[in-house]
Write a protein that holds these residues in place. Structure first.
Motif, short mmCIF file in Angstrom:
data_model
loop_
_atom_site.label_atom_id
_atom_site.label_comp_id
_atom_site.label_asym_id
_atom_site.label_seq_id
_atom_site.Cartn_x
_atom_site.Cartn_y
_atom_site.Cartn_z
N PRO A 64 41.74 46.17 37.81
CA PRO A 64 41.32 45.64 38.83
C PRO A 64 41.03 44.01 38.69
N THR A 65 41.28 43.09 39.51
CA THR A 65 41.26 41.80 39.37
C THR A 65 39.92 41.19 39.84
N SER A 66 39.22 42.00 40.64
CA SER A 66 38.03 41.67 41.18
C SER A 66 36.73 42.58 41.02
N GLY A 67 35.68 42.48 41.28
CA GLY A 67 34.59 43.32 41.11
C GLY A 67 33.96 43.23 39.80
N ASP B 254 33.72 48.64 38.41
CA ASP B 254 35.09 49.02 38.95
C ASP B 254 36.11 49.13 38.18
N VAL B 255 36.15 48.42 36.94
CA VAL B 255 36.98 48.76 35.85
C VAL B 255 36.91 50.17 35.17
N ALA B 256 35.62 50.25 35.07
CA ALA B 256 35.23 51.72 34.52
C ALA B 256 35.79 52.88 35.31
N PRO C 127 37.45 41.30 35.02
CA PRO C 127 36.60 40.78 35.99
C PRO C 127 35.18 41.11 35.74
N GLY C 128 34.21 40.03 36.01
CA GLY C 128 32.82 39.83 35.72
C GLY C 128 32.34 40.69 34.54
N TRP C 129 33.09 40.31 33.30
CA TRP C 129 32.47 41.15 32.37
C TRP C 129 32.17 40.05 31.09
N ALA C 130 31.31 39.16 31.75
CA ALA C 130 30.66 38.30 30.75
C ALA C 130 29.56 38.87 29.75
N GLY C 131 28.80 39.66 30.25
CA GLY C 131 27.88 40.46 29.59
C GLY C 131 28.14 41.76 28.82
#
Ligand code: ZN
Length: 318
Positions: free
Chosen positions: A35-38, A42-44, A90-94
């Motif tokens: 996935p490129t967003s979310g 969502d990746v999981a 996507p959105g996985w900085a933390g």
């Protein structure tokens, strides 16, 4: 018979899932785009879907698997089952509890490992590095990743070992995607090669690279596009890939001078796509930089190809 196991290779562009038997033979596989967003959830979910599809192809329920291993980018805490700072996702900085989330969805225990290290371990256990006590895995793809095995065991350092792509091959050299200058990846990584090709093309250099990408419906210069351009004798592509080979030779030789490992295995998207002729070229580019001339390490092409990461991840579930 030992029960089947699952393996998932989580990449920046694709999620590759496999179900293997006790001998690591692939019973089923599936590949989904990342996935490129979310966000991480969502990746999981996409990872669980890919594994379910692979299990279906293998004719088993995911809950019947002995376990599932995951090779992930970012910083892995295998004990806590978390992945953090996966910048390409996507959105996985933390930090995200990937192991527990997947275990809930799949109904079987999930173990995490570093993506490049599990691919290296797979080559040592089952592929081109079989029987080696010391080995350097070099994964030449979007970036340039590395995995190290010393005395028969993975060397993880404090969790960030193996970053051969960020060894400096030229001081104050080209800007690397990591923001620093002169890294091996700045000359050899697929993303950096594409950025450089675009820069030179914008400056007026001729190349068919971008036309080829358009013709094949690609929005980026994939390994296949580079391979085609080289086959056509595209001058710019040839020049950039020659520089990549020279940089890989210097970077790998420097690592070998430090580690004195028995073998080097070259994998990754570009490595697997370009194959043995380029492995031989990289070997030749390495030789002049070796401190000890008499016994260079074997340099081999990764034997497990595209599935190596996922098969290696499945080894974590043993
Ligand atoms: Zn770098």
């Amino acid at each position: 018979m030992p029960r089947a196991r699952g393996g998932i290779d989580l990449g920046g562009t694709k999620i590759q899932a496999v179900v293997v038997d006790g001998d690591s033979a692939v019973l089923g596989q599936a590949r989904h785009p990342t996935p490129t967003s979310g966000g991480p959830a969502d990746v999981a979910a996409a990872m669980a879907a890919a594994l379910r599809e692979a299990a279906q192809a293998a004719g088993v329920e995911t809950a019947a698997l002995a376990g599932v291993g995951v090779g992930s980018p970012g910083a892995i805490d295998a004990g806590a089952g978390t992945v953090s700072g996966a910048g390409n996702l996507p959105g996985w900085a933390g930090s995200f509890p990937l192991a527990a989330t997947l275990a809930d969805q799949l109904g079987t225990p999930v173990a995490l490992g570093n993506d490049v290290q599990v691919a290296t371990d797979a080559e040592v256990a089952l592929g081109a590095g079989r029987g080696r006590r010391s080995l350097l895995g070099v994964f030449w793809g979007t970036g340039v990743g590395g995995g190290i095995v010393l005395d028969g065991r993975p060397w993880l350092g404090r969790g960030a070992a193996g970053e051969i792509g960020h060894m400096v091959v030229k001081r104050d050299g080209r800007r690397c995607p990591c923001g620093r200058r002169g890294c091996l990846e700045a000359y050899a990584g697929r993303a950096a090669l594409e950025a450089r090709a675009r820069e030179l093309h914008d400056e007026g250099r001729e190349t068919d690279l971008f036309k080829l990408a358009e013709r094949h419906g690609r929005d980026r210069l994939t390994s296949g596009i580079w391979a085609r351009a080289l086959e056509h004798g595209d001058k710019l592509a040839t020049e950039l890939v020659d520089q990549a080979v020279a940089a890989l030779g210097a970077g790998i030789a420097s690592a070998v001078n430090l580690l004195d490992c028995e073998a080097v295995v070259i994998g990754g998207g570009l490595g697997v796509r370009f194959g043995d002729p380029y492995v031989e070229r990289i070997r030749a580019a390495m030789l002049p930089h070796l401190f000890v001339d008499e016994r260079p390490p074997d340099v081999r092409l990764a034997a497990l190809g595209d599935l190596g990461g996922a098969i290696g991840a499945a080894l974590l579930a043993r």
